[in-house]
Scaffold this active site. Sequence first.
Site, PDB file in Angstrom:
ATOM      1  N   GLY A 174       0.451  -3.037   9.227  1.00  0.00           N
ATOM      2  CA  GLY A 174       1.925  -2.071   8.887  1.00  0.00           C
ATOM      3  C   GLY A 174       3.081  -2.344   9.387  1.00  0.00           C
ATOM      4  NE  ARG A 175       2.023   1.282  13.613  1.00  0.00           N
ATOM      5  CZ  ARG A 175       1.507   2.146  13.973  1.00  0.00           C
ATOM      6  NH1 ARG A 175       1.810   3.303  15.264  1.00  0.00           N
ATOM      7  NH2 ARG A 175       0.094   2.463  14.147  1.00  0.00           N
ATOM      8  CB  THR A 188     -10.564   4.318  12.488  1.00  0.00           C
ATOM      9  OG1 THR A 188      -9.676   4.678  11.709  1.00  0.00           O
ATOM     10  CG2 THR A 188     -11.106   2.528  11.639  1.00  0.00           C
ATOM     11  CG  ASP A 190      -4.564   4.552   1.492  1.00  0.00           C
ATOM     12  OD1 ASP A 190      -5.980   4.991   1.896  1.00  0.00           O
ATOM     13  OD2 ASP A 190      -4.567   4.462   2.620  1.00  0.00           O
ATOM     14  CE  LYS A 214      -2.522   1.242   3.990  1.00  0.00           C
ATOM     15  NZ  LYS A 214      -2.136   2.362   3.711  1.00  0.00           N
ATOM     16  CE  LYS A 256      -7.960   6.815   3.700  1.00  0.00           C
ATOM     17  NZ  LYS A 256      -6.927   6.697   4.043  1.00  0.00           N
ATOM     18  CG  ASP A 262     -12.218  17.466  -6.089  1.00  0.00           C
ATOM     19  OD1 ASP A 262     -13.367  18.576  -6.453  1.00  0.00           O
ATOM     20  OD2 ASP A 262     -11.105  17.432  -5.749  1.00  0.00           O
TER      21      ASP A 262
HETATM   22  O1  C5P Z   1       1.510   0.134  11.426  1.00  0.00           O
HETATM   23  P1  C5P Z   1      -0.399  -0.650  11.196  1.00  0.00           P
HETATM   24  O2  C5P Z   1      -0.407  -1.610  11.492  1.00  0.00           O
HETATM   25  O3  C5P Z   1      -1.269   0.312  12.178  1.00  0.00           O
HETATM   26  O4  C5P Z   1      -0.798   0.264  10.172  1.00  0.00           O
HETATM   27  C1  C5P Z   1      -2.267   0.010   9.879  1.00  0.00           C
HETATM   28  C2  C5P Z   1      -2.708   1.328   7.661  1.00  0.00           C
HETATM   29  O5  C5P Z   1      -3.771   0.874   7.785  1.00  0.00           O
HETATM   30  C3  C5P Z   1      -1.743   2.339   7.974  1.00  0.00           C
HETATM   31  O6  C5P Z   1      -1.765   2.891   6.557  1.00  0.00           O
HETATM   32  C4  C5P Z   1      -2.583   3.046   8.518  1.00  0.00           C
HETATM   33  O7  C5P Z   1      -2.471   4.629   7.735  1.00  0.00           O
HETATM   34  C5  C5P Z   1      -3.823   2.523   8.082  1.00  0.00           C
HETATM   35  N1  C5P Z   1      -5.352   3.377   7.798  1.00  0.00           N
HETATM   36  C6  C5P Z   1      -5.446   2.522   9.338  1.00  0.00           C
HETATM   37  N2  C5P Z   1      -7.253   2.611  10.203  1.00  0.00           N
HETATM   38  C7  C5P Z   1      -8.304   3.424   8.855  1.00  0.00           C
HETATM   39  C8  C5P Z   1      -7.371   3.297   7.259  1.00  0.00           C
HETATM   40  C9  C5P Z   1      -6.768   3.220   7.716  1.00  0.00           C
HETATM   41  O8  C5P Z   1      -4.788   2.418  10.769  1.00  0.00           O
HETATM   42  N3  C5P Z   1      -9.610   2.979   9.625  1.00  0.00           N
END
Ligand code: C5P
Length: 245
Positions: A217-218, A127, A67, A40, A69, A72
Amino acid sequence: MKPEQILNDPKRIIVALDVATADDAYRLVDQLNPEQCRVKVGKQLFTSCGPELVRSLSKRGFEVFLDLKFHDIPNTVAGAVKAAADLGVWMLNVHASGGRAMLEAAAEAVATRGREAPLLIGVTVLTSLSREDLAEVGIDSTPEQQVRRLALLSAACGLDGVVCSAAETAMLREIVAPGFCLVTPGIRRPEDAVGDQKRVVGPAQAIAAGSSYLVVGRPINQAPSPQDSLIAFNQAVSGVLANVD
Ligand code: C5P
């Protein structure tokens, strides 16, 4: 991708490339097998590195979820969606709160790519927004009511799915078709640090509840070995998929 391909897709993990530079992104993806995940690219990385990075990831064999989003007027979103589709991304998203005409224009724009059309995903309610935040911008609904409303609108306008939290997955799965994509962030195994996520769910639990794709992500991009962590996530998911079959 057709709904039945989504249902049978063995590749459920989307690794969030939440890094600042192209070098950091390449260092990360060089440690990941593109047969085992998608990636992503979000607003930070795209704004600093641009379409060249997306092309380069595709050349390395990665399917990209862009991503950005989009939100417009319909004509502008259709143009942006077409530009993203022409870049060859696998998935992209728009804010479902942009309304019916905008969503239909986005769906028409991806459809012009025919069999190569990317998956078009709606963002329902961020969220980070509480009921009070919604009230302040004039929406007199709970986040859950608004998520349901915007997921149904997305489906009615021809979108392929929505982003949703793991807490919303089971509720949404009851009201949308099986092949409608539910793309879920906030995924953690018990041993992963939660970080700033408020409510997290395990990979197996999220798939069992009806998520189609998990954005991680992390726990992967900051792991000592991103590929080992990816393998562990895939193993957790494949256990559930085997039982579903
Ligand atoms: O590091 P982590 O697993 O928390 O990353 C989650 C990813 O999903 C990030 O890129 C974050 O911006 C994205 N995301 C999120 N919650 C959302 C929408 C997108 O954590 N509601």
